[in-house]
Design a protein around this motif. Structure first.
Motif, PDB file in Angstrom:
ATOM      1  N   TYR A  54       0.865  -1.360   0.073  1.00 20.48           N
ATOM      2  CA  TYR A  54      -0.155  -0.110  -0.216  1.00 20.48           C
ATOM      3  C   TYR A  54       0.881   1.295   0.131  1.00 20.48           C
ATOM      4  N   MET A  55       2.252   1.184   0.361  1.00 19.06           N
ATOM      5  CA  MET A  55       2.778   2.253   0.697  1.00 19.06           C
ATOM      6  C   MET A  55       3.560   2.806  -0.916  1.00 19.06           C
ATOM      7  N   PHE A  56       3.118   2.033  -1.766  1.00 11.88           N
ATOM      8  CA  PHE A  56       3.532   2.301  -3.291  1.00 11.88           C
ATOM      9  C   PHE A  56       2.519   2.376  -4.282  1.00 11.88           C
ATOM     10  N   ILE A  57       1.323   2.316  -3.730  1.00  9.75           N
ATOM     11  CA  ILE A  57       0.181   2.672  -4.549  1.00  9.75           C
ATOM     12  C   ILE A  57       0.058   4.320  -4.762  1.00  9.75           C
ATOM     13  N   ALA A  58      -0.011   4.702  -5.839  1.00  9.81           N
ATOM     14  CA  ALA A  58       0.071   6.404  -5.971  1.00  9.81           C
ATOM     15  C   ALA A  58      -1.176   6.794  -6.000  1.00  9.81           C
ATOM     16  N   ASP A  59      -2.342   5.929  -5.954  1.00  8.82           N
ATOM     17  CA  ASP A  59      -3.712   6.528  -5.797  1.00  8.82           C
ATOM     18  C   ASP A  59      -4.069   6.696  -4.246  1.00  8.82           C
ATOM     19  N   HIS A  60      -3.221   6.113  -3.412  1.00 11.47           N
ATOM     20  CA  HIS A  60      -3.392   6.488  -2.122  1.00 11.47           C
ATOM     21  C   HIS A  60      -2.899   7.695  -1.677  1.00 11.47           C
ATOM     22  N   SER A  61      -3.380   8.510  -0.645  1.00  8.57           N
ATOM     23  CA  SER A  61      -2.813   9.534  -0.190  1.00  8.57           C
ATOM     24  C   SER A  61      -1.401   9.633   0.319  1.00  8.57           C
ATOM     25  N   PHE A  62      -0.372  10.618  -0.212  1.00  9.84           N
ATOM     26  CA  PHE A  62       0.549  10.514  -0.033  1.00  9.84           C
ATOM     27  C   PHE A  62       0.883  10.884   1.542  1.00  9.84           C
ATOM     28  N   PHE A  63       0.068  11.839   1.866  1.00 14.41           N
ATOM     29  CA  PHE A  63       0.072  12.127   3.522  1.00 14.41           C
ATOM     30  C   PHE A  63      -0.171  11.116   4.210  1.00 14.41           C
ATOM     31  N   LEU A  64      -1.067  10.173   3.862  1.00 21.11           N
ATOM     32  CA  LEU A  64      -1.636   9.080   4.765  1.00 21.11           C
ATOM     33  C   LEU A  64      -0.357   8.110   4.565  1.00 21.11           C
ATOM     34  N   ARG A  65       0.276   7.834   3.763  1.00 21.03           N
ATOM     35  CA  ARG A  65       1.354   7.038   3.522  1.00 21.03           C
ATOM     36  C   ARG A  65       2.674   7.476   4.353  1.00 21.03           C
ATOM     37  N   PHE A  66       2.829   9.084   4.255  1.00 17.46           N
ATOM     38  CA  PHE A  66       3.962   9.326   4.996  1.00 17.46           C
ATOM     39  C   PHE A  66       3.571   9.101   6.564  1.00 17.46           C
ATOM     40  N   LEU A  67       2.459   9.379   6.948  1.00 14.90           N
ATOM     41  CA  LEU A  67       2.278   8.992   8.471  1.00 14.90           C
ATOM     42  C   LEU A  67       2.379   7.423   8.596  1.00 14.90           C
ATOM     43  N   SER A  68       2.130   6.595   7.847  1.00 22.67           N
ATOM     44  CA  SER A  68       2.186   5.047   7.930  1.00 22.67           C
ATOM     45  C   SER A  68       3.605   4.812   7.873  1.00 22.67           C
ATOM     46  N   GLY A  69       4.590   5.704   7.704  1.00 30.95           N
ATOM     47  CA  GLY A  69       6.022   5.562   7.474  1.00 30.95           C
ATOM     48  C   GLY A  69       6.489   5.197   9.063  1.00 30.95           C
ATOM     49  N   PHE A  70       5.741   5.361  10.036  1.00 28.51           N
ATOM     50  CA  PHE A  70       5.952   5.224  11.432  1.00 28.51           C
ATOM     51  C   PHE A  70       6.543   3.765  11.700  1.00 28.51           C
ATOM     52  N   HIS A  71       5.673   2.977  10.874  1.00 31.73           N
ATOM     53  CA  HIS A  71       5.934   1.298  11.054  1.00 31.73           C
ATOM     54  C   HIS A  71       7.531   1.401  10.780  1.00 31.73           C
ATOM     55  N   GLY A  72       8.057   2.218   9.712  1.00 26.01           N
ATOM     56  CA  GLY A  72       9.677   1.886   9.645  1.00 26.01           C
ATOM     57  C   GLY A  72      10.655   2.320  10.964  1.00 26.01           C
ATOM     58  N   TRP A  73      10.318   3.490  11.567  1.00 26.99           N
ATOM     59  CA  TRP A  73      11.011   4.084  12.582  1.00 26.99           C
ATOM     60  C   TRP A  73      10.706   3.762  13.839  1.00 26.99           C
TER      61      TRP A  73
END
Length: 215
Positions: A98-117
């Motif tokens: 889902y992090m690489f689906i362009a149709d998904h909101s970039f902002f929501l994907r950015f927030l979901s990046g917390f899984h990485g840190w």
């Protein structure tokens, strides 16, 4: 060798910058997630860990921080590996597709990046406040309660759920579109309740008890 409580008292303070930075992130994430996903999104293990970590860093609670480490270090490190694999051009588990689906909101994907840190932040926090061994039992009980609520109360997989959280914590299988059909649903649930402690929580506990400073 364990670090004594006295030594931790002198050196284990969590930096104010970490507290403020994490709190600022949560001040953005919580209302955003409530608006787009609704309150049930905070039944996911990772989101529960975010909330517990927020309380844990301000109270410097070794128990709360250790509970989060027990609960998500293994799955979130798998998330990181899958994300890096995706960057390299292939998917291992599908967890981060889902992090690489362009149709998904970039902002929501950015927030979901917390899984990485978040797993790395938790390792840092455990090192600062010490590992609380009671966290294994505490998180396991909490995880079981969440799994039961998600199975008996929350919606199961749906083909067109949109942003509505379904199949929370994978209690109906690995797909949000359809339930698994390998075993009976309750057998799958029992497998999660037994398998997560055996494969994720207990190994993390043993590693942290061996290598992390002890609270």
């Amino acid at each position: 060798m364990s670090v004594t409580a006295a030594a931790l008292d002198q050196s284990a303070r969590i930096p104010l910058g970490v507290k403020v930075g994490f709190s600022a992130f949560m001040a953005v994430l919580v209302p955003t997630y409530l608006y787009w996903y609704g309150p049930t999104n905070f039944l996911y293990f990772c989101d529960v860990s975010l909330l517990l970590t927020l309380f844990g860093i301000w109270t410097e609670s070794a128990l709360l921080i250790s509970m989060c480490a027990i609960g998500i270090l293994v799955p979130q490190i798998i998330w990181v590996i899958d994300f890096l694999a995706h960057v390299a051009g292939f998917s291992l588990t599908g967890m981060t597709d889902y992090m690489f689906i362009a149709d998904h909101s970039f902002f929501l994907r950015f927030l979901s990046g917390f899984h990485g840190w978040l797993p790395f932040l938790l390792m840092f926090l455990v090192w600062k406040v010490g590992y609380e061994q009671r966290s294994l039992l505490a998180w396991t009980i909490l995880a079981w309660a969440l799994l039961l609520v998600c199975y008996f109360v929350m919606p199961g997989p749906q083909p067109n759920a949109g942003l509505t959280p379904v199949n929370i914590n994978y209690v109906f299988g690995t797909s949000d579109a359809s339930p698994q059909n390998f075993v009976l649903p309750l057998v799958w649930l029992a497998g999660l309740m037994i398998g997560l402690p055996l494969l994720a929580f207990i190994p993390t506990h043993l590693v942290l008890r061996r290598f992390a400073p002890q609270a």
